[in-house]
Structure formats: structure tokens, C-alpha cells
Design a protein around this motif. Sequence first.
Motif, PDB file in Angstrom:
ATOM      1  N   ASP A  55       0.849  -1.148  -0.120  1.00 26.29           N
ATOM      2  CA  ASP A  55       0.004  -0.161   0.281  1.00 26.29           C
ATOM      3  C   ASP A  55       0.767   1.217   0.023  1.00 26.29           C
ATOM      4  O   ASP A  55       1.437   1.594   0.953  1.00 26.29           O
ATOM      5  CB  ASP A  55      -0.838  -0.151   1.397  1.00 26.29           C
ATOM      6  N   PHE A  56       1.105   1.869  -1.231  1.00 30.34           N
ATOM      7  CA  PHE A  56       1.945   3.225  -1.260  1.00 30.34           C
ATOM      8  C   PHE A  56       1.569   4.125  -0.521  1.00 30.34           C
ATOM      9  O   PHE A  56       2.210   5.115  -0.162  1.00 30.34           O
ATOM     10  CB  PHE A  56       2.440   3.383  -2.704  1.00 30.34           C
ATOM     11  N   ALA A  57       0.292   4.447  -0.149  1.00 28.66           N
ATOM     12  CA  ALA A  57      -0.159   5.488   0.767  1.00 28.66           C
ATOM     13  C   ALA A  57      -0.076   5.139   1.971  1.00 28.66           C
ATOM     14  O   ALA A  57      -0.386   6.043   2.969  1.00 28.66           O
ATOM     15  CB  ALA A  57      -1.751   5.778   0.353  1.00 28.66           C
ATOM     16  N   ALA A  58       0.421   4.037   2.518  1.00 28.79           N
ATOM     17  CA  ALA A  58       0.673   3.474   4.004  1.00 28.79           C
ATOM     18  C   ALA A  58       1.634   4.407   4.736  1.00 28.79           C
ATOM     19  O   ALA A  58       2.382   4.837   3.960  1.00 28.79           O
ATOM     20  CB  ALA A  58       0.643   2.116   4.121  1.00 28.79           C
ATOM     21  N   ALA A  59       1.604   4.583   5.835  1.00 26.24           N
ATOM     22  CA  ALA A  59       2.689   5.331   6.656  1.00 26.24           C
ATOM     23  C   ALA A  59       3.789   4.750   6.382  1.00 26.24           C
ATOM     24  O   ALA A  59       4.100   3.424   6.155  1.00 26.24           O
ATOM     25  CB  ALA A  59       2.206   5.210   8.135  1.00 26.24           C
ATOM     26  N   ASN A  60       4.806   5.602   6.194  1.00 23.00           N
ATOM     27  CA  ASN A  60       6.185   5.135   5.831  1.00 23.00           C
ATOM     28  C   ASN A  60       6.573   4.261   7.077  1.00 23.00           C
ATOM     29  O   ASN A  60       6.260   4.277   8.217  1.00 23.00           O
ATOM     30  CB  ASN A  60       7.076   6.035   5.609  1.00 23.00           C
ATOM     31  N   ASN A  61       7.471   3.013   6.600  1.00 23.31           N
ATOM     32  CA  ASN A  61       8.250   2.370   7.544  1.00 23.31           C
ATOM     33  C   ASN A  61       7.256   1.205   8.026  1.00 23.31           C
ATOM     34  O   ASN A  61       7.740   0.565   9.005  1.00 23.31           O
ATOM     35  CB  ASN A  61       8.618   2.988   8.894  1.00 23.31           C
ATOM     36  N   THR A  62       6.098   1.239   7.457  1.00 20.85           N
ATOM     37  CA  THR A  62       5.130   0.126   8.270  1.00 20.85           C
ATOM     38  C   THR A  62       4.487  -0.712   7.105  1.00 20.85           C
ATOM     39  O   THR A  62       4.287  -0.214   6.121  1.00 20.85           O
ATOM     40  CB  THR A  62       4.181   0.434   9.023  1.00 20.85           C
ATOM     41  N   ILE A  63       3.999  -1.957   7.448  1.00 21.31           N
ATOM     42  CA  ILE A  63       3.202  -2.566   6.612  1.00 21.31           C
ATOM     43  C   ILE A  63       2.224  -3.327   7.447  1.00 21.31           C
ATOM     44  O   ILE A  63       2.543  -3.900   8.688  1.00 21.31           O
ATOM     45  CB  ILE A  63       4.019  -3.644   5.739  1.00 21.31           C
ATOM     46  N   PRO A  64       0.894  -3.377   7.123  1.00 24.52           N
ATOM     47  CA  PRO A  64      -0.152  -3.975   8.061  1.00 24.52           C
ATOM     48  C   PRO A  64      -0.288  -5.510   8.128  1.00 24.52           C
ATOM     49  O   PRO A  64      -0.055  -5.928   7.149  1.00 24.52           O
ATOM     50  CB  PRO A  64      -1.429  -3.297   7.311  1.00 24.52           C
ATOM     51  N   ILE A  65      -0.832  -5.952   8.973  1.00 23.14           N
ATOM     52  CA  ILE A  65      -1.076  -7.451   9.077  1.00 23.14           C
ATOM     53  C   ILE A  65      -2.472  -7.555   9.594  1.00 23.14           C
ATOM     54  O   ILE A  65      -2.821  -6.826  10.671  1.00 23.14           O
ATOM     55  CB  ILE A  65      -0.120  -8.289  10.270  1.00 23.14           C
ATOM     56  N   PHE A  78      -4.769  -6.492  12.790  1.00 29.03           N
ATOM     57  CA  PHE A  78      -3.980  -7.306  13.842  1.00 29.03           C
ATOM     58  C   PHE A  78      -2.480  -6.602  14.519  1.00 29.03           C
ATOM     59  O   PHE A  78      -2.360  -6.475  15.462  1.00 29.03           O
ATOM     60  CB  PHE A  78      -4.139  -8.683  13.487  1.00 29.03           C
ATOM     61  N   GLY A  79      -1.852  -6.527  13.601  1.00 29.21           N
ATOM     62  CA  GLY A  79      -0.516  -6.191  13.657  1.00 29.21           C
ATOM     63  C   GLY A  79       0.240  -5.326  12.818  1.00 29.21           C
ATOM     64  O   GLY A  79      -0.646  -4.971  11.915  1.00 29.21           O
ATOM     65  N   SER A  80       1.323  -4.945  13.023  1.00 26.65           N
ATOM     66  CA  SER A  80       1.827  -4.066  12.217  1.00 26.65           C
ATOM     67  C   SER A  80       3.428  -4.196  12.161  1.00 26.65           C
ATOM     68  O   SER A  80       3.954  -4.278  13.335  1.00 26.65           O
ATOM     69  CB  SER A  80       1.475  -2.491  12.478  1.00 26.65           C
ATOM     70  N   VAL A  81       4.147  -4.179  11.062  1.00 22.88           N
ATOM     71  CA  VAL A  81       5.393  -4.557  10.973  1.00 22.88           C
ATOM     72  C   VAL A  81       6.195  -3.042  10.693  1.00 22.88           C
ATOM     73  O   VAL A  81       5.806  -2.477   9.696  1.00 22.88           O
ATOM     74  CB  VAL A  81       5.731  -5.302   9.856  1.00 22.88           C
ATOM     75  N   GLU A 125      14.373  -7.848   2.979  1.00 25.57           N
ATOM     76  CA  GLU A 125      14.169  -7.928   4.548  1.00 25.57           C
ATOM     77  C   GLU A 125      13.239  -9.012   4.995  1.00 25.57           C
ATOM     78  O   GLU A 125      12.214  -9.244   4.470  1.00 25.57           O
ATOM     79  CB  GLU A 125      13.873  -6.750   5.171  1.00 25.57           C
ATOM     80  N   VAL A 126      13.879  -9.613   6.205  1.00 27.94           N
ATOM     81  CA  VAL A 126      12.909 -10.430   6.660  1.00 27.94           C
ATOM     82  C   VAL A 126      12.546 -10.171   8.148  1.00 27.94           C
ATOM     83  O   VAL A 126      13.462  -9.748   8.897  1.00 27.94           O
ATOM     84  CB  VAL A 126      13.602 -12.010   6.762  1.00 27.94           C
ATOM     85  N   TYR A 127      11.238 -10.369   8.528  1.00 25.53           N
ATOM     86  CA  TYR A 127      10.994  -9.723   9.962  1.00 25.53           C
ATOM     87  C   TYR A 127      10.200 -11.148  10.403  1.00 25.53           C
ATOM     88  O   TYR A 127       9.800 -12.200   9.780  1.00 25.53           O
ATOM     89  CB  TYR A 127       9.663  -8.775   9.774  1.00 25.53           C
ATOM     90  N   GLY A 128      10.124 -11.215  11.759  1.00 24.04           N
ATOM     91  CA  GLY A 128       9.480 -12.469  12.415  1.00 24.04           C
ATOM     92  C   GLY A 128       8.560 -12.259  13.535  1.00 24.04           C
ATOM     93  O   GLY A 128       8.694 -10.973  14.195  1.00 24.04           O
ATOM     94  N   SER A 132       2.043 -15.119  16.508  1.00 25.94           N
ATOM     95  CA  SER A 132       1.037 -15.245  15.561  1.00 25.94           C
ATOM     96  C   SER A 132       0.934 -14.202  14.713  1.00 25.94           C
ATOM     97  O   SER A 132      -0.367 -14.186  14.199  1.00 25.94           O
ATOM     98  CB  SER A 132      -0.326 -15.960  16.128  1.00 25.94           C
ATOM     99  N   GLY A 133       1.529 -13.042  14.700  1.00 23.86           N
ATOM    100  CA  GLY A 133       1.634 -12.200  13.768  1.00 23.86           C
ATOM    101  C   GLY A 133       1.100 -10.962  14.392  1.00 23.86           C
ATOM    102  O   GLY A 133       0.990  -9.893  13.502  1.00 23.86           O
ATOM    103  N   GLU A 134       1.241 -10.700  15.530  1.00 23.13           N
ATOM    104  CA  GLU A 134       0.775  -9.372  16.282  1.00 23.13           C
ATOM    105  C   GLU A 134       1.666  -8.564  16.492  1.00 23.13           C
ATOM    106  O   GLU A 134       1.995  -7.416  16.002  1.00 23.13           O
ATOM    107  CB  GLU A 134       0.048  -9.824  17.604  1.00 23.13           C
ATOM    108  N   SER A 135       2.849  -8.951  16.917  1.00 19.63           N
ATOM    109  CA  SER A 135       4.130  -8.100  17.048  1.00 19.63           C
ATOM    110  C   SER A 135       5.440  -8.835  16.324  1.00 19.63           C
ATOM    111  O   SER A 135       5.472 -10.128  16.189  1.00 19.63           O
ATOM    112  CB  SER A 135       4.656  -8.013  18.534  1.00 19.63           C
ATOM    113  N   TRP A 136       5.997  -7.864  15.700  1.00 22.49           N
ATOM    114  CA  TRP A 136       7.016  -8.344  14.778  1.00 22.49           C
ATOM    115  C   TRP A 136       8.519  -7.686  15.176  1.00 22.49           C
ATOM    116  O   TRP A 136       8.376  -6.389  15.609  1.00 22.49           O
ATOM    117  CB  TRP A 136       6.868  -7.990  13.391  1.00 22.49           C
TER     118      TRP A 136
END
Length: 367
Positions: A55-65, A78-81, A125-128, A132-136
Motif C-alpha cells: 500500500d503505497f499510501a500507507a505510513a512510511n516504515n510500516t506494513i499492515p497485518i 491485527f499487527g503492524s511491521v 528484509e525478513v521480519y519474524g 502469530s502475527g501481532e508483534s514483529w
Amino acid sequence: MLLSFLTSFIGLAVAATNPIDTFANVTVFQPDSGAVSYARTESLTNGTLLATWSDFAAANNTIPIYRSADNGFSWYTFGSVTSDTEGRRLVQPHLLYLNESFGDWDAGSVLLAVNAVDDKSTNIEVYGSADSGESWSFVSTVATGGKANTTNGATPVWEPFLMMTNHKVVCYYSDQRDTQHGQKLSHQTTSESLDAWGSAVDDVAFSNYSDRPGMTTVAKLPNGKYILTFEYAMLNATGKYRYPIYYKISNDPENFGTEKAYRINVNTGVQPNGGPYVTWSPIGGVNGTIVVSDSDHNSIFVNRALGDGIWTEVKTPAGRAYSREVRIPTNDETKLRIAGGAEYGQTDPSQVLLTIMDLAKALNITS
Ligand SMILES: *[C@@H]1O[C@H](CO)[C@@H](O)[C@H](O)[C@H]1NC(C)=O
Ligand SMILES: *[C@@H]1O[C@H](CO)[C@@H](O)[C@H](O)[C@H]1NC(C)=O
Ligand SMILES: *[C@@H]1O[C@H](CO)[C@@H](O)[C@H](O)[C@H]1NC(C)=O
Ligand SMILES: *[C@@H]1O[C@H](CO)[C@@H](O)[C@H](O)[C@H]1NC(C)=O
Ligand SMILES: *[C@@H]1O[C@H](CO)[C@@H](O)[C@H](O)[C@H]1NC(C)=O
Ligand SMILES: *[C@@H]1O[C@H](CO)[C@@H](O)[C@H](O)[C@H]1NC(C)=O
Ligand SMILES: *[C@@H]1O[C@H](CO)[C@@H](O)[C@H](O)[C@H]1NC(C)=O
Ligand SMILES: *[C@@H]1O[C@H](CO)[C@@H](O)[C@H](O)[C@H]1NC(C)=O
């Protein structure tokens, strides 16, 4: 416990003892503005799914889960990376549920690969997530390239795809860094921890410099082989790129490089084009069914001979979408999950939509 063991055992014979519901075009996410694309989902356990997208309009530095607890029918945030590096947009995601422990990560953890893009660079990049996907948290960088630019001669990397196989994690991606190739497909592997990636290995690299194979996805077949699909971007007579879908088959998911590439030839004469995604379903006999989505058709394309011969076009209730995802729900393998956002080139607001279709019924397979 015994009952659930028995149902999952019977599930192997592909009788859907607990069939999940079918539906078309459920809204996962509706942006206020701008297009969303590269929708990706992953099955956890108990009918729980995660979803994410570009989502190119999303806040920079984040992607939604987002999460669904009812096999994809309803969704909530649920979460946000968040990137550790300021000014990076996290796009082109891919999720992987770890069904066994790997390195520091327990079975049940979830990994996310993204392209983290800033004004100067592209970064796979890899995040973990251990919950179950809430905090990364940030785990590692697999590959770094030049800034985002699809012109041949620029040096970015794009579109990661994660797979766990033989107790290793493989990250496939598109790669413009080699001066011999406008773009090629590469992968890197780690066998111990998620910050010990080996060097890049070619999967698809054509001798003609202007060829741009792109957008790897991979699925395991029941004969122990693997199928890798890609768009084979090549120039046509008027100097424009076209993107027919091709595939390779290999015994070894880390060794596609020397295998021959085949075009997907379809019974109806349709040419699948752009942004493919491959998955495999156990329905339909010993070979099961290979399912490929492209970006230009509502239909999917299936092959029930392990990739041999002509493919069959099958209509779906879902719409076209760029890099549309197809997945088999782990708790009902007679169904197909389709997730998509905007069409190619679309810039006006588009939703992330999810469809569950009855694949067995569409293929006239009775189990
Ligand atoms: C799955 O659901 C069952 C029953 O609701 C629950 O006991 C179990 O903890 C759940 N498992 C996971 C991994 O969420
Ligand atoms: C994100 O950063 C880009 C480039 O730095 C900028 O053009 C864009 O407006 C920013 N987006 C938001 C939502 O802040
Ligand atoms: C995890 O999934 C992979 C790929 O489907 C499979 O080969 C492996 O056996 C699974 N591991 C466990 C512990 O179930
Ligand atoms: C994109 O890359 C090409 C080839 O290196 C270069 O000529 C062009 O200036 C680049 N475009 C931008 C906007 O940086
Ligand atoms: C490379 O591809 C271009 C565009 O299709 C074609 O014109 C050219 O002949 C090809 N070159 C070689 C060496 O095959
Ligand atoms: C080349 O591709 C462009 C863009 O897809 C298309 O408009 C054009 O008709 C094609 N030309 C030929 C000769 O195939
Ligand atoms: C399975 O695939 C092979 C080709 O790899 C084919 O010869 C065979 O007929 C297929 N079997 C069925 C039941 O479709
Ligand atoms: C789902 O949405 C697509 C457009 O994105 C549309 O073409 C299709 O007809 C819809 N399916 C149903 C069953 O309404």
C-alpha cells in the motif's frame, strides 16, 4: 485430540470432513486512496489466516497485518511491521508460517519477507513474529540492490518469496544487479539461522540481456519435484515488453538454474500473462493439481500431469488482480483461496479482496 488427529489423517485422503465455506470478493481492506496490490495470505492453525499487501499510501516504515479467525470470511487489523530504518516503505510482502522450529524461532512462528524501499536502495528484509502475527521484529537482510527502477542497467532487487524445504529456508527474488542480465531470478538459502544467508544462486537467467524473467513463486509436487513459475518479460517486434508465463521443474528447489523453461500452453488458446502465482492441491488423483494464477485473467490455469502437456483454463468468481495469490487452505484442500488487489497499472482506489472457491467442483472431481 484423537478426533482431530483422525480428521487430519482422513484429510490426507482429501475428503473434506469439515468443509470450509465458499464466498467471493470479501473485503479484507479498503484504502482511503491509492491502489493496493501484492495481497498475500498465510494459514496458521484453526482456520486462522493472516493477510498483508503493498500500500503505497500507507505510513512510511510500516506494513499492515490483518487477521481472520473464520477461514477468511471476516477480517480485522491485527499487527503492524515497522522498519528499523527511517524512510523505508515496506512493499511486495510474502508470509511464511513455520511448521517446524528454525534457528531461534519456534514452530508456529511467522516470517515476513518484504522489499524495503527508500530513495537510494531496495532491500529484501525478513521480519519474524513469535505471537502469530501481532508483534514483529527485524531479523535480517537477505539482499540489497540499487534504488527502485525497472530500466535495464539499474540494479534493484524485487519481490521476495520464502519457502521452507528440507529444514532450510529459501528466499527467491528478482535481481537486476548482474550486468549480464537486464533482470534475472535468484535465490539465497539458510540452513541454520535466519541471519546466515548463503550467496545468490541463479534460478532463471537468459542469455539475451533484454530478457527480464520476474516474480518467482514455487510449489512442491507429489513426486518430490518443485515447480517455479515466472513471467518471461521479453521485447516484442515493436520494442515493448510482453509477459507470458513460463515455468521450470526441478528435483532440487535450490537448483533450477540449468533446467529448461516451458511456456504455459492453455487448451483455450489464452496466453497467461504477468505476475504469476503457483500452488499445488492434492485433489484429482496421484498427480494432484497444479494451479497457476496470472495477472490478466479471472481464470486460473491448471495442470494434472505434474506440469506435462497442455494446461486447462478454469473460470473463477474472483476478479483479475496484479500478482494475484492462489493458495490451498490447509484445513480443506478441496478449496482454493484467491487474494488480489489492484489490476496492473490501476492507480485509483482498489480493495484487497478474498475469494474461496470450490476447486474440486470446478474441476468435476468427486472424492
Ligand atoms: C485451536 O482451537 C482449540 C479449540 O478452540 C484451542 O483449544 C487451541 O488452543 C487452538 N490452537 C491454536 C494453536 O490456536
Ligand atoms: C513516504 O515517503 C515518501 C518518500 O520519502 C513520500 O513521498 C510520501 O509522501 C511518504 N508517505 C507518507 C504517507 O508519509
Ligand atoms: C513442514 O512442511 C514441510 C513442507 O510442506 C514438510 O516437508 C515438513 O514435513 C513439515 N514439517 C513438519 C514438522 O510437519
Ligand atoms: C533508471 O536506470 C536507468 C539505467 O541505469 C537510468 O538511465 C535512469 O536515469 C534511472 N532513472 C532514475 C529515475 O533514476
Ligand atoms: C534479444 O531479444 C530481442 C527482442 O526480442 C531480439 O530483437 C534480439 O534478436 C535478441 N537477441 C538475441 C541475441 O537473441
Ligand atoms: C508489442 O507490445 C505492445 C505492448 O504490449 C503491444 O501494444 C503491441 O501490439 C505489440 N506489438 C507486436 C508487434 O506484437
Ligand atoms: C500423472 O502425470 C503423468 C505425467 O507426469 C501422466 O503421464 C499421468 O497420466 C498422470 N496421471 C493421471 C492419473 O492423470
Ligand atoms: C468479484 O469481483 C470482480 C471484480 O473485481 C468481478 O469481476 C466478479 O464478477 C465478482 N464476483 C462475484 C461473484 O460477484
